[in-house]
Design a protein around this motif. Structure first.
Motif, mmCIF file in Angstrom:
data_model
loop_
_atom_site.group_PDB
_atom_site.id
_atom_site.type_symbol
_atom_site.label_atom_id
_atom_site.label_comp_id
_atom_site.label_asym_id
_atom_site.label_seq_id
_atom_site.Cartn_x
_atom_site.Cartn_y
_atom_site.Cartn_z
ATOM 1 N N LEU A 149 0.830 -1.202 0.000
ATOM 2 C CA LEU A 149 0.000 0.000 0.000
ATOM 3 C C LEU A 149 0.865 1.252 0.000
ATOM 4 O O LEU A 149 1.889 1.299 0.687
ATOM 5 N N LYS A 150 0.454 2.284 -0.733
ATOM 6 C CA LYS A 150 1.220 3.529 -0.774
ATOM 7 C C LYS A 150 1.150 4.269 0.557
ATOM 8 O O LYS A 150 2.132 4.844 1.020
ATOM 9 N N LEU A 173 -11.513 2.920 -3.559
ATOM 10 C CA LEU A 173 -10.827 1.965 -2.693
ATOM 11 C C LEU A 173 -10.980 0.534 -3.192
ATOM 12 O O LEU A 173 -10.088 -0.298 -2.995
ATOM 13 N N MET A 215 -8.254 -0.067 -5.627
ATOM 14 C CA MET A 215 -7.004 -0.282 -4.905
ATOM 15 C C MET A 215 -6.956 -1.706 -4.353
ATOM 16 O O MET A 215 -5.939 -2.389 -4.454
#
Length: 449
Positions: free
Chosen positions: A83-84, A131, A134
């Motif tokens: 995750l970033k 999301l 993602m």
């Protein structure tokens, strides 16, 4: 359990997410009222009490809840590397990602695409389309090379400390890792850490008062997969229902020929010489009565008390199932023990931090905090003092915990002995790693002249 908002999510995953949300609520949105931070087994039992629930969903939900709780730390570290900005992910979304990651990495019978599919749906409902995109990307990347995530080296890539590595890889809070390293050294700490990652075996107690007890024990003890057999105690692989010997465990339990009880909990009583304890025995923290019933089956005259009458409510029913005479039980505080006469033995199975049974109760490592320990030590001190005051001359004080913390074990006994020099330490069983049972209990027997 409410199914609102769970449409499109398979039942086992919906149940698991709901249970985990109550056991580990979102820290940014405290849950008010019953349910927040509850015991995992109690919440799961209630959630599975659904008419018509497919047994396969029941089994998968149980596996997901306990698997997630055992490996939560490792899963969250893995996701942090994909995750970033991990801190920006809402807790409910992070929980979905971690649960799906558990499926992908540890549930070999579930296709990875199925895990990605339900997780993306669940994230969309909780966080919206952005999301969910993602989630799709992260979980697909994770599923592309799961073998790399089993390599311990993955958890050392940032040149972390040994304590940090052990916490990540073995999925255990750093404060517990630090305690085990401090008190037992690296080898002992790693043994405890490895044990708490594996499901505890199915502990059974053969009812020695029933005809055919020895034959039943021998049939189960002779199975090649049996981990431990020391009459009347057995440990079988977790999840065992029917054995190759043709013993229907469900039927034997219903008939009162068997009881479920941690094998390690049974063994500590045997190692403390329960057959020689003076009678009557008072089980001062009886809880649901597992040890009370074990002692009754061993022929001991026993009575029981506990602060929570609700816990004792099933004791009469269990005694009836096992064919035992009624056992006197009453609500009583173990810090005061208002007893009419001094018992020959007081068994104090004290409330403790539970760090020796994380394989069976993995939620405890996430719900317990370092600051809890001081309060537990004070409570144990009060209970030990009350037990000493109520014990008959020549009697035995049997102190048992299911933790590895010396402050709650050896040091608690030493403190009591320093205040009452007449006490004699007759037997002591240290809390040590046990690869076969995955649990560690401490016990001591003290004699009052």
């Amino acid at each position: 359990m409410s199914r609102e908002g769970q449409a499109g999510i398979p039942p086992a995953r919906a149940i698991a997410l709901a249970v985990l949300g109550r056991v580990l609520p979102d820290p940014t949105r405290p849950v008010r009222g019953p349910g927040a931070g509850q015991d995992a087994q109690a919440v799961l039992d209630a959630a599975l009490d659904v008419p018509g629930l497919d047994p396969r969903d029941r089994g998968l939900a149980t596996e997901l809840v306990y698997g997630f709780l055992r490996l939560r730390g490792r899963l969250e570290y893995i996701l942090s590397r994909f995750l970033k900005n991990p801190d920006a992910v809402p807790a409910p979304v992070g929980r979905v990602l971690a649960l799906a990651a558990y499926e992908i990495l540890f549930c070999s019978k579930v296709p990875a695409y199925a895990s990605v599919d339900w997780a993306v749906t669940a994230v969309r409902k909780r966080g919206g389309k952005g999301l969910s995109g993602m989630a799709n990307a992260v979980l697909r990347r994770l599923a592309a090379d799961p073998g790399a995530l089993a390599d311990p080296g993955f958890y050392r890539r940032d040149r972390c400390t040994e304590q940090e590595f052990l916490s990540r890889f073995y999925s255990c809070p750093e404060w517990i890792v630090a305690m085990w390293l401090r008190d037992g050294g690296h080898e002992t700490a790693e043994a405890f850490l490895a044990s708490q990652l594996e499901p505890a075996p199915l502990g059974l107690r053969v009812n020695r008062t029933r005809p055919g007890a020895r034959e039943l024990f021998d049939a189960l003890a002779g199975l090649p997969e049996t981990r431990l057999a020391a009459f009347p105690t057995l440990a079988l692989p977790a999840g065992t229902d029917t054995t190759p010997a043709g013993v229907d465990l469900g039927a034997a339990l219903a008939e009162g020929r068997l009881s479920r009880q941690s094998a390690a909990a049974q063994l500590v009583l045997a190692r403390l010489g329960l057959d020689g304890w003076p009678e009557p025995v008072f089980d001062a923290c009886a809880g649901r009565g597992g040890k009370t019933l074990a002692l009754a089956e061993a022929g001991k005259k026993i009575f029981a008390g506990d602060m929570l009458a609700a816990k004792l409510s099933g004791l009469a029913r269990e005694a009836c199932r096992l064919g035992l005479p009624p056992i006197a039980a009453f609500r009583a505080s173990a810090t005061r023990m208002p007893l009419g006469r001094a018992p020959g033995t007081i068994l104090l199975d004290a409330p403790c931090s539970g760090l020796g049974v994380l394989s069976r109760r993995p939620d405890a490592k996430w719900r317990r905090r370092p600051e809890d320990l001081a309060g537990l030590v004070r409570l144990q001190r009060a209970m030990l003092e009350a037990a000493y005051a109520n014990l008959a001359p020549g009697g035995r004080l049997v102190y048992v915990t299911c933790t590895t913390n010396p402050a709650e074990n050896e040091q608690a006994v030493d403190r009591l002995g320093n205040r009452h020099r007449d006490l004699v330490l007759e037997t002591e069983v240290p809390a040590a790693p046990d690869a076969a049972l995955g649990e560690a209990f401490y016990g001591a027997v003290l004699k009052k002249p």
